[in-house]
Write an enzyme that holds these catalytic residues in place. Structure first.
Site, PDB file in Angstrom:
ATOM      1  N   ASP A 101       0.852  -1.180   0.000  1.00  0.00           N
ATOM      2  CA  ASP A 101       0.000   0.000   0.000  1.00  0.00           C
ATOM      3  C   ASP A 101       0.894   1.237   0.000  1.00  0.00           C
ATOM      4  O   ASP A 101       1.930   1.254   0.673  1.00  0.00           O
ATOM      5  CB  ASP A 101      -0.853  -0.012   1.286  1.00  0.00           C
ATOM      6  N   ASP A 203      -3.430   4.326  -2.395  1.00  0.00           N
ATOM      7  CA  ASP A 203      -4.552   4.756  -1.564  1.00  0.00           C
ATOM      8  C   ASP A 203      -5.152   6.069  -2.084  1.00  0.00           C
ATOM      9  O   ASP A 203      -4.416   7.019  -2.377  1.00  0.00           O
ATOM     10  CB  ASP A 203      -4.028   4.947  -0.133  1.00  0.00           C
ATOM     11  N   GLU A 268      -6.891   2.939  -5.873  1.00  0.00           N
ATOM     12  CA  GLU A 268      -8.197   3.106  -5.222  1.00  0.00           C
ATOM     13  C   GLU A 268      -8.892   4.323  -5.807  1.00  0.00           C
ATOM     14  O   GLU A 268      -8.480   5.457  -5.558  1.00  0.00           O
ATOM     15  CB  GLU A 268      -8.030   3.274  -3.709  1.00  0.00           C
ATOM     16  N   HIS A 331     -11.295  -3.948   3.507  1.00  0.00           N
ATOM     17  CA  HIS A 331     -11.235  -3.545   4.916  1.00  0.00           C
ATOM     18  C   HIS A 331     -12.055  -2.295   5.210  1.00  0.00           C
ATOM     19  O   HIS A 331     -12.013  -1.783   6.320  1.00  0.00           O
ATOM     20  CB  HIS A 331      -9.770  -3.297   5.280  1.00  0.00           C
ATOM     21  N   ASP A 332     -12.759  -1.783   4.204  1.00  0.00           N
ATOM     22  CA  ASP A 332     -13.547  -0.557   4.391  1.00  0.00           C
ATOM     23  C   ASP A 332     -15.045  -0.785   4.285  1.00  0.00           C
ATOM     24  O   ASP A 332     -15.823   0.147   4.502  1.00  0.00           O
ATOM     25  CB  ASP A 332     -13.173   0.484   3.318  1.00  0.00           C
TER      26      ASP A 332
HETATM   27  C1  GLC Z   1      -8.582   4.460   1.894  1.00  0.00           C
HETATM   28  C2  GLC Z   1      -8.372   3.262   2.768  1.00  0.00           C
HETATM   29  C3  GLC Z   1      -9.047   3.520   4.075  1.00  0.00           C
HETATM   30  C4  GLC Z   1      -8.419   4.727   4.713  1.00  0.00           C
HETATM   31  C5  GLC Z   1      -8.466   5.930   3.770  1.00  0.00           C
HETATM   32  C6  GLC Z   1      -7.545   7.021   4.229  1.00  0.00           C
HETATM   33  O1  GLC Z   1      -9.927   4.651   1.598  1.00  0.00           O
HETATM   34  O2  GLC Z   1      -8.823   2.112   2.133  1.00  0.00           O
HETATM   35  O3  GLC Z   1      -8.958   2.427   4.937  1.00  0.00           O
HETATM   36  O4  GLC Z   1      -9.083   5.043   5.897  1.00  0.00           O
HETATM   37  O5  GLC Z   1      -8.047   5.581   2.475  1.00  0.00           O
HETATM   38  O6  GLC Z   1      -6.208   6.697   3.989  1.00  0.00           O
END
Ligand code: GLC
Length: 531
Positions: A101, A203, A268, A331-332
């Site tokens: 990541d 991210d 993402e 995980h979100d």
């Molecule tokens: C992304 C991650 C999430 C995190 C956010 C801020 O959405 O997947 O878990 O809280 O970024 O970094």
């Protein structure tokens, strides 16, 4: 599973590891890198090709590692840099690629860069972050909200300015318009590429460019805010989300990773407008190879109509050079087994993920059909949950390895509670049960690995009765029909010729032959070899 025309990240399966919850090796209740090493053989057995590991960098853990205080070191809770090198070596020795990541939009407020930046207005790193004066009446520079609740601006007493944070105040946004930031952050990419990683999951990469002048967002009169803290939820995100300039950065990242061999960028990108989203592949496929396709994860309903529409619309929109991918859990978001309404439908969701055209990303525990944990509010730790009431803790509970007190994850009480169903929903017990959820996932992966039709073949729609989503995957004359029954009724599916069942989600009718039609039982999905 190698075909020279296709890359590993196209034909392979990515498995997401949330390191805090995968395997604790030192008895502190939090997972770590040596823990991951100790479970690599399980991943080989499962049959995945690559792991993406959520952040393990130095962090005060305001957002459980997505607030990074040193991009080039491992947090002691997870181990050391030597542990990471060891993990990389052990994974590679088993033929598993490693994606890490990278969190480029914001650092931790405890990152030395931010500590310098906030120390004085004339510090050389002042402009590495986004600082603004208060309005003449002392109020915030604009109306933007933090997606994690409250305003997106935090007042700094020492230097008498506000700084901007899209996420929690412990995650100040970097100023990507500053070339020194670009240099420092891309040096981080090189640091890990030189260590031998195979790619990055970037991210919130869509947020890097900020609209010049940062004007107020328009208010959305139809919005339904989550609670009174939800300033973000009542606005149209015209100025604080994707800006065209961001593609300058994603193209640059690709130019860097391409210098390091057969690497991949997974991005993402949360964007509902499919045409905007597709732009992240780059006009000639020269940006992100796999912008995460979250569409299946965002469906409000789970039925044949909406699922097939989502897949078909996506297939139709993709340009030739763009390789598809699918995500159903991470995980979100709420665990898919809970989201789709039943374990039987969760099996269908896995069959879909593993047979549709494109790279599947599978989240740890989803191969067991783990459900969203119901955690009492007073035990919530996720800042999003605490501020806005939609906690992500329920999908982050420890991996369930065995039926012992702490599920084989740890020897002490873990940082989030182990779910009660771990006594039977665990890797050990389910490996021994030929009809378990895990056995289904393993069978699907194994079939996908040996059948090019399933890992690289074309995708075509197939005729099916209402309530069934059916499609064909084909390569080199070998043809599979996948038929998924989203209803609780029997359905007759046309095969248009003979077929042999390869896998049923019930795992009880392999090798059954059919002449021209096949009857699906309620909630059943099948993969059928045609011809
Ligand atoms: C992304 C991650 C999430 C995190 C956010 C801020 O959405 O997947 O878990 O809280 O970024 O970094």
């Amino acid at each position: 599973m190698s075909n020279p025309q296709f890359r590993w990240w196209q034909t392979g399966i990515v498995y997401q590891i949330y390191p805090r919850s995968f395997q604790d090796s030192n008895g502190d209740g939090v997972g770590d890198l040596p823990g991951i090493v100790s479970r690599l053989d399980y991943l080989v057995d499962l049959g995945v090709d690559a792991i993406w590991i959520s952040p393990f960098y130095k962090s005060p853990m305001a957002d459980f590692g997505y607030d990074v205080a040193d991009y080039c070191d491992v947090d002691p809770i997870f181990g050391t840099l030597a542990d990471f090198d060891h993990l990389l070596e052990e994974a590679h020795a088993r033929g598993i690629k490693v994606i890490i990541d990278w969190v480029p939009n914001h650092t931790s407020s405890e990152h030395p860069w931010f500590l310098e930046s906030r120390s004085s207005r004339d510090n050389p790193k002042r402009d590495w972050y986004i600082w603004r004066d208060a309005k003449p009446d002392g109020s915030r520079p604009n109306n933007w909200g933090s997606i994690f609740g409250g305003p997106a601006w935090e007042w700094d007493e020492t230097t008498q300015q506000y700084y901007y944070h899209y996420f929690v105040k412990g995650q100040p946004d970097l100023n990507w318009a500053n070339p020194e930031v670009v240099k420092a952050m891309t040096d981080v990419l090189r640091f890990w590429l030189q260590r031998g990683v195979d790619g990055f999951r970037m991210d919130v990469v869509y947020l890097l460019a900020k609209y010049p002048g940062m004007p107020d967002n328009p208010i959305n009169p139809d919005a339904t805010p989550l609670n009174e803290n939800d300033i973000f939820g009542v606005q149209h995100h015209v100025y604080d989300s994707i800006q065209p300039e961001v593609h300058r950065y994603t193209r640059m990242f690709r130019q860097i990773t391409d210098q390091y061999g057969d690497t991949v960028i997974v991005g993402e990108v949360w964007e509902d407008d499919l045409n905007e989203w597709i732009k992240f592949y780059g006009p000639e496929g020269d940006e992100i190879q796999l912008p995460f396709n979250f569409r299946l994860m965002q469906l409000k309903e789970w039925n044949a109509g909406v699922v097939s529409a989502s897949v078909n619309e996506f297939e139709d929109a993709l340009p030739e050079f763009a390789w598809p991918n699918y995500v159903i859990g991470n995980h979100d978001r709420t665990r898919p087994a809970t989201r789709v309404g039943s374990q039987a439908q969760a099996r269908i969701a896995q069959m879909l993920l593993l047979t549709v055209r494109g790279t599947p990303t599978m989240y740890q525990g989803d191969e067991l059909g783990m459900e969203e944990a119901q955690i009492p509010r007073e035990q919530w730790v996720d800042p999003w949950g605490i501020n806005l009431g939609i906690t992500r803790d329920g999908c982050r509970t420890p991996m369930q390895w065995d039926g012992s007190r702490y599920a084989g994850f740890s020897t002490v009480e873990p940082w989030l509670p182990v779910q009660a169903d771990h006594t039977w929903r665990n890797v050990e017990a389910m490996s021994d049960d030929p009809h378990s959820f895990l056995s289904l996932v393993k069978r699907l992966i194994a079939l996908r690995r040996v059948e090019p039709a399933l890992h690289l073949g074309v995708y075509r729609r197939a005729g099916a009765p209402d309530g069934v989503f059916a499609y064909i995957r084909e390569h080199d004359g070998r043809r599979f029909l996948i038929a998924l029954n989203f209803t609780f009724e029997e359905k007759r599916v046309p095969l248009n010729g003979p077929g042999v069942v390869a896998i049923s989600t019930h795992l009880d009718r392999a090798d059954e032959t059919a002449a021209d039609t096949l009857t699906l039982r309620p909630d059943e999905g099948v993969v059928v070899l045609l011809g």
